[in-house]
Enzyme design. Structure first.
Site, PDB file in Angstrom:
ATOM      1  N   CYS A   4       7.474  -7.346   2.039  1.00  0.00           N
ATOM      2  CA  CYS A   4       7.212  -6.535   3.227  1.00  0.00           C
ATOM      3  C   CYS A   4       6.178  -5.457   2.914  1.00  0.00           C
ATOM      4  O   CYS A   4       6.414  -4.583   2.073  1.00  0.00           O
ATOM      5  CB  CYS A   4       8.506  -5.900   3.721  1.00  0.00           C
ATOM      6  SG  CYS A   4       8.268  -4.770   5.105  1.00  0.00           S
ATOM      7  N   ASN A  96       6.656  -3.508  19.297  1.00  0.00           N
ATOM      8  CA  ASN A  96       6.578  -4.950  19.486  1.00  0.00           C
ATOM      9  C   ASN A  96       7.779  -5.575  18.779  1.00  0.00           C
ATOM     10  O   ASN A  96       8.108  -5.186  17.662  1.00  0.00           O
ATOM     11  CB  ASN A  96       5.292  -5.521  18.877  1.00  0.00           C
ATOM     12  CG  ASN A  96       4.050  -4.941  19.505  1.00  0.00           C
ATOM     13  OD1 ASN A  96       3.936  -4.868  20.719  1.00  0.00           O
ATOM     14  ND2 ASN A  96       3.104  -4.522  18.680  1.00  0.00           N
ATOM     15  N   GLY A 102       4.574  -9.810  20.300  1.00  0.00           N
ATOM     16  CA  GLY A 102       3.357  -9.395  19.596  1.00  0.00           C
ATOM     17  C   GLY A 102       3.589  -8.784  18.228  1.00  0.00           C
ATOM     18  O   GLY A 102       2.667  -8.214  17.643  1.00  0.00           O
ATOM     19  N   HIS A 109       8.569  -0.990  13.583  1.00  0.00           N
ATOM     20  CA  HIS A 109       7.596   0.092  13.607  1.00  0.00           C
ATOM     21  C   HIS A 109       7.234   0.465  15.040  1.00  0.00           C
ATOM     22  O   HIS A 109       7.213  -0.369  15.929  1.00  0.00           O
ATOM     23  CB  HIS A 109       6.337  -0.243  12.801  1.00  0.00           C
ATOM     24  CG  HIS A 109       5.634  -1.502  13.204  1.00  0.00           C
ATOM     25  ND1 HIS A 109       6.131  -2.755  12.905  1.00  0.00           N
ATOM     26  CD2 HIS A 109       4.467  -1.696  13.856  1.00  0.00           C
ATOM     27  CE1 HIS A 109       5.302  -3.680  13.361  1.00  0.00           C
ATOM     28  NE2 HIS A 109       4.281  -3.066  13.955  1.00  0.00           N
TER      29      HIS A 109
END
Length: 124
Positions: A4, A96, A102, A109
């Protein structure tokens, strides 16, 4: 999460232009800004999507959202009132979630956009 990118930013393994940090959240400038001000606010704990949040995440979600107007003020894009009912300035927040939402990075976040419009690819 080993792969990540945002976890690596939290761990200081990847540099970022950090604008805020505390024990729970980190905020930094987006490397591909879609607006004059484009910041990302992330929880330090890895959570893939907003859909993965539970009641235990309520405090950090609130902290993320409450940080946005403070960052807007610091970056000179806060909403201003003229005292007669008129307003200027302003910013947009966006989370999103999932591929149809998206989301590209699977670490929760919040985007905070501000500055003169139009902004690239953000619609209304």
């Amino acid at each position: 999460m080993d792969n990540c990118i945002f976890c690596k930013i939290v761990a200081k393994q990847i540099p970022a232009s950090v604008v805020y940090e505390d024990d729970d959240v980190l905020a930094f400038k987006d490397i591909n800004p879609a607006a004059p001000v484009h910041l990302l606010v992330i929880p330090k704990q890895h959570v893939a999507t907003l859909s993965d949040c539970t009641d235990e995440h309520a405090a950090v979600l609130g902290k993320m959202l409450m940080l946005a107007p403070k960052l807007a003020e610091e970056h000179r894009v806060a909403v201003k009132s003229d005292g007669n009912g008129g307003h200027s300035g302003g910013f947009k927040t966006l989370i999103n979630s999932g591929p149809d939402g998206g989301q590209e990075v699977y670490h929760l976040h919040l985007h905070m956009y501000g500055g003169k419009r139009p902004w690239r690819g953000l619609g209304t």
